[in-house]
Design an enzyme around this catalytic site. Structure first.
Site, mmCIF file in Angstrom:
data_model
loop_
_atom_site.group_PDB
_atom_site.id
_atom_site.type_symbol
_atom_site.label_atom_id
_atom_site.label_comp_id
_atom_site.label_asym_id
_atom_site.label_seq_id
_atom_site.Cartn_x
_atom_site.Cartn_y
_atom_site.Cartn_z
ATOM 1 N N GLU A 14 6.921 9.633 -11.895
ATOM 2 C CA GLU A 14 7.063 8.296 -12.687
ATOM 3 C C GLU A 14 5.645 8.001 -13.190
ATOM 4 O O GLU A 14 4.831 8.671 -12.862
ATOM 5 C CB GLU A 14 7.313 7.318 -11.594
ATOM 6 C CG GLU A 14 8.837 6.895 -11.303
ATOM 7 C CD GLU A 14 8.864 5.689 -10.424
ATOM 8 O OE1 GLU A 14 7.946 5.011 -9.942
ATOM 9 O OE2 GLU A 14 9.909 5.451 -9.839
ATOM 10 N N ARG A 24 17.994 -4.762 4.900
ATOM 11 C CA ARG A 24 17.757 -5.400 5.961
ATOM 12 C C ARG A 24 17.157 -7.024 5.686
ATOM 13 O O ARG A 24 16.885 -7.167 4.780
ATOM 14 C CB ARG A 24 16.771 -4.573 6.944
ATOM 15 C CG ARG A 24 15.338 -4.466 6.401
ATOM 16 C CD ARG A 24 14.127 -4.208 7.011
ATOM 17 N NE ARG A 24 12.936 -4.253 6.312
ATOM 18 C CZ ARG A 24 12.475 -3.516 5.282
ATOM 19 N NH1 ARG A 24 12.977 -2.316 4.974
ATOM 20 N NH2 ARG A 24 11.289 -3.681 4.521
ATOM 21 N N HIS A 48 0.303 -0.493 2.107
ATOM 22 C CA HIS A 48 1.716 -0.610 2.166
ATOM 23 C C HIS A 48 2.027 -1.328 3.181
ATOM 24 O O HIS A 48 3.274 -1.519 3.592
ATOM 25 C CB HIS A 48 2.408 0.783 2.116
ATOM 26 C CG HIS A 48 1.865 1.526 1.082
ATOM 27 N ND1 HIS A 48 2.189 1.317 -0.268
ATOM 28 C CD2 HIS A 48 1.262 2.823 0.825
ATOM 29 C CE1 HIS A 48 1.608 2.178 -1.076
ATOM 30 N NE2 HIS A 48 0.858 3.192 -0.276
HETATM 31 C C1 MV4 Z 1 4.484 2.401 -7.995
HETATM 32 C C2 MV4 Z 1 3.190 2.089 -8.302
HETATM 33 C C3 MV4 Z 1 2.801 1.988 -9.636
HETATM 34 N N1 MV4 Z 1 3.383 2.695 -10.448
HETATM 35 N N2 MV4 Z 1 5.147 3.064 -9.004
HETATM 36 C C4 MV4 Z 1 4.224 2.010 -3.115
HETATM 37 C C5 MV4 Z 1 5.328 2.121 -2.368
HETATM 38 C C6 MV4 Z 1 6.430 2.251 -2.945
HETATM 39 N N3 MV4 Z 1 7.869 1.510 -2.417
HETATM 40 C C7 MV4 Z 1 6.296 2.123 -4.264
HETATM 41 N N4 MV4 Z 1 4.905 2.006 -4.774
HETATM 42 C C8 MV4 Z 1 4.249 1.864 -5.837
HETATM 43 N N5 MV4 Z 1 5.035 2.716 -6.813
HETATM 44 C C9 MV4 Z 1 4.413 3.256 -10.210
HETATM 45 N N6 MV4 Z 1 5.191 3.918 -11.033
HETATM 46 C C10 MV4 Z 1 2.375 1.254 -7.051
HETATM 47 C C11 MV4 Z 1 2.821 1.396 -6.160
HETATM 48 C C12 MV4 Z 1 2.354 0.633 -5.087
HETATM 49 C C13 MV4 Z 1 2.697 -0.692 -4.206
HETATM 50 C C14 MV4 Z 1 4.065 -1.031 -4.626
HETATM 51 C C15 MV4 Z 1 4.312 -2.133 -3.921
HETATM 52 C C16 MV4 Z 1 3.652 -2.640 -2.929
HETATM 53 C C17 MV4 Z 1 2.487 -2.076 -2.877
HETATM 54 C C18 MV4 Z 1 1.839 -1.138 -3.222
HETATM 55 C C19 MV4 Z 1 0.578 -0.665 -3.002
HETATM 56 C C20 MV4 Z 1 0.057 0.606 -3.602
HETATM 57 C C21 MV4 Z 1 0.932 1.099 -4.775
#
Ligand code: MV4
Length: 500
Positions: free
Chosen positions: A200, A294, A235
Site C-alpha cells: 500500500e 467484536r 498499536h
Molecule cells: C497504514 C498506515 C499508513 N499508511 N496504512 C497499523 C495497524 C494496521 N491495522 C494498519 N496500520 C496502519 N496502516 C497505510 N497505507 C499507518 C498505520 C498505523 C496505524 C494505524 C492505526 C492506528 C495506529 C497506527 C499506528 C501506526 C501505523
C-alpha cells in the site's frame, strides 16, 4: 431472551458483561484460571467455573473447557468479550455446534473479514475508498517493484492475515524493497502461519477513526458514529474519544464514513455489533483499513455520547430481537473521552508492572464512569493484558471532558504497581492534544519532546515568556488553563514550543 450467559473472558470487560446481564435480569457464569481465583469478575458473577491453569492457551483460549463450563451451568449463550476467542471463527462454529449462541456475528462473516486482503477487495466492490495499493501478494519481486514505483515511495508492506501492525514494514526506497518483503513475510509466517504480504502507499501522519456498526438478524443495519483512536503507542490505543475532533469540524464525514461502513457490513452479511476502521489524512480523505468483528475496548465513549448500552444491544440481537430503533433515532450528544489505565511504567519503556494493589481510591462524581476489573488486595497477574480499568469522562464539550478526566485522574490513587495515571495528566495538558491535533505518531512525538535535553537558562527564560503568553492567549479565549504546578507546566510547554 436468554436466562443464563457464560462470559468467556476476564478483567474489566468480564465485569462490564456481568453488569449488562444483571441489568437485563440474566444470570451470569464467570470462568477463571488459576491466576484469577478471587478476581473481581468472579466475585461479581452469579456463578463461576474454573477452566484451567494461568496461561491463556490452557484457560481463556481452551474451547472444550469453555463449552463444558457452559453445558455444566446451563448457559444458553456465550459472550466472548474482546481479545481471546472473540474473533475466532472456529470458536463461533463450535458454539453453534454445541447448541450455544455465540454473541457476535456469524462464523462465516468473521472468517470473510479476517483476511485483510479479502476485506479490501470487498470494500472496493462496494465503492469504499481503500489506500492505493494492491491485494496481490508481493511475492513476484519484479511486479512488486513496478507497483511500488507507480505508488511512489514510501510504501507499506502489510500481512494479508495481519492486523494490529504485525508483519507491517515501511519501505522508503527501492533498494530496501527485496529485503523488506523477506522480513515482512517471515514475520507474517511466524505470527499468522501465512506469509502473504501486499503493498500500500503510506498515508503520512494519519488519524485512526473507526465507525461503530450494529445489525440485527433481519438485515437492518445502522451506524452509531465514530471514535477517534489516534492516541496510541505501538498499536496499543491509550486514549479514545467520541466524537472525533476531525469529524466534529467536518460533520459530513460522519455520514460518509457511516454509509461506507454499512456498505461493507451489508456485503459481508453482518449482524451483531462491529467496528469498521479507517485511516483519515489531513485533507479529509478516509480509507478503509479493516473490520473488527467484536465489542471494542473503547465502546464506552460511544455509549456515553449516544446514550445506548452496546452490550445489552449485542445480547438482544443475539437472542433474535430486531434493532429497537432506526438510524434517524441515533443522536450524538456531548463529548466522551477514555483513558486506558494500565499497570505499566511510562518512565521505563512502558514495562509491565504487575504486583499487589495495596490501596485503591477510585474516582467518581459528575460525568465520570470507571470500568474497572480490580479491587484492593488484588494481585495483578503477569500472564494477561496489563489493562486495569478504563476511566471515561463525559461532558457537553471536549474542553470540559478533558477537565473532568484530569480531575478524576487526580482523585484516582493506586498503591502498589506502577501505573500510567500520571502520564495521562501529561497528555491531557499537551497543547497539541488540547487542540485535537491528533495522529497515530502523537505519542512517539510526545516521547521525543519530553526526552529533549534541558533548555539553557536564557532559552528557558524565553520558554517561560512564550508559555506565559500562550496561557494569556488561552485566557483571552475564555478558557482557564488546568490547575497544575506552574514551573513544570512552563517547562513542558516551553520545551514543546522550542522544538516545533
Ligand atoms: C497504514 C498506515 C499508513 N499508511 N496504512 C497499523 C495497524 C494496521 N491495522 C494498519 N496500520 C496502519 N496502516 C497505510 N497505507 C499507518 C498505520 C498505523 C496505524 C494505524 C492505526 C492506528 C495506529 C497506527 C499506528 C501506526 C501505523
Amino acid at each position: 431472551m436468554f436466562r443464563k450467559v457464560l462470559i468467556a473472558n476476564r478483567g474489566e470487560i468480564a465485569v462490564r458483561l456481568v453488569r449488562a446481564l444483571r441489568d437485563m435480569g440474566i444470570a451470569s457464569v464467570a470462568v477463571f484460571s488459576d491466576a484469577d481465583r478471587g478476581a473481581l469478575h468472579v466475585r461479581l458473577a452469579d456463578e463461576a467455573e474454573h477452566i484451567g491453569p494461568a496461561p491463556s492457551a490452557e484457560s481463556y483460549l481452551n474451547i472444550p473447557r469453555l463449552l463444558e463450563a457452559a453445558r455444566k451451568h446451563g448457559a444458553q449463550a456465550i459472550h466472548p468479550g474482546y481479545g481471546f476467542l472473540s474473533e475466532n471463527a472456529e470458536f463461533a462454529s463450535a458454539c453453534d455446534a454445541a447448541g450455544l449462541v455465540f454473541i457476535g456475528p456469524s462464523a462465516e462473516t468473521i472468517r470473510r473479514l479476517g483476511s485483510k486482503t479479502a476485506a479490501r477487495i470487498l470494500a472496493k466492490q462496494v465503492h469504499v475508498p481503500v489506500v492505493p495499493g494492491s491485494e496481490k501478494p508481493a511475492t513476484d519481486l519484479e511486479h512488486a517493484r513496478t507497483l511500488a514505483r507507480e505508488l511512489g515511495y514510501p510504501v507499506l508492506l502489510k500481512a494479508a492475515a495481519g492486523g494490529g501492525g504485525k508483519g507491517m514494514r515501511q519501505v522508503n526506497k527501492e533498494s530496501e524493497l527485496e529485503a523488506s518483503i523477506r522480513d515482512a513475510s517471515s514475520e507474517a509466517e511466524r505470527a499468522f502461519h501465512n506469509a502473504e504480504v501486499y503493498i500500500e502507499k503510506v498515508i503520512e501522519r494519519p488519524r485512526h477513526i473507526e465507525i461503530q456498526i450494529a445489525g440485527d438478524r433481519f438485515g437492518h443495519l445502522l451506524h452509531l458514529g465514530e471514535r477517534e483512536c489516534s492516541v496510541q503507542r505501538r498499536h496499543q490505543k491509550i486514549i479514545e474519544e467520541c466524537p472525533s475532533p476531525l469529524v466534529f469540524l467536518n460533520p459530513e464525514m460522519r455520514q460518509e464514513m457511516g454509509e461506507a461502513a454499512l456498505r461493507i457490513a451489508r456485503a459481508a452479511g453482518y449482524y451483531n455489533l462491529g467496528t469498521v476502521e479507517f485511516l483519515a489524512d489531513q485533507y479529509g480523505n478516509f480509507y478503509f483499513l479493516e473490520v473488527n468483528t467484536r465489542l471494542q475496548v473503547e465502546h464506552p465513549v460511544t455509549e456515553l455520547v449516544t446514550g445506548l448500552d452496546l452490550v445489552q444491544l449485542q445480547i438482544r440481537i443475539a437472542a433474535g430481537e430486531a434493532l429497537p430503533f432506526s438510524q434517524e433515532d441515533v443522536r450524538w450528544s456531548g463529548w466522551a473521552m477514555e483513558c486506558r489505565i494500565c499497570a505499566e511504567d511510562p518512565e521505563n519503556q512502558f514495562f509491565p508492572s504487575p504486583g499487589k494493589i495495596l490501596q485503591l481510591r477510585e474516582p467518581a462524581g459528575p460525568g465520570i464512569r470507571l470500568d474497572s476489573g480490580v479491587s484492593p488486595g488484588w494481585n495483578i497477574p503477569l500472564e494477561y493484558d496489563p489493562l486495569l480499568a478504563k476511566l471515561v469522562a463525559w461532558a457537553p464539550g471536549r474542553d470540559i471532558a478533558i477537565r473532568r478526566l484530569d480531575r478524576a485522574l487526580a482523585e484516582y490513587a493506586i498503591a502498589g504497581p506502577v501505573t500510567n495515571l500520571a502520564f495521562f495528566r501529561e497528555i491531557l495538558r499537551d497543547p497539541e492534544f488540547e487542540r485535537g491535533a491528533l495522529h497515530t505518531g502523537f505519542i512517539a512525538d510526545l516521547m521525543t519532546r519530553r526526552k529533549a535535553p534541558e533548555a539553557p537558562s536564557l532559552q528557558l527564560d524565553l520558554a517561560v515568556a512564550l508559555a506565559t503568553a500562550a496561557a494569556a492567549a488561552r485566557n483571552r479565549d475564555g478558557e482557564t488553563p488546568l490547575e497544575k504546578p506552574q514551573a513544570s507546566n512552563w517547562l513542558i510547554e516551553g520545551r514543546g514550543h522550542l522544538l516545533r
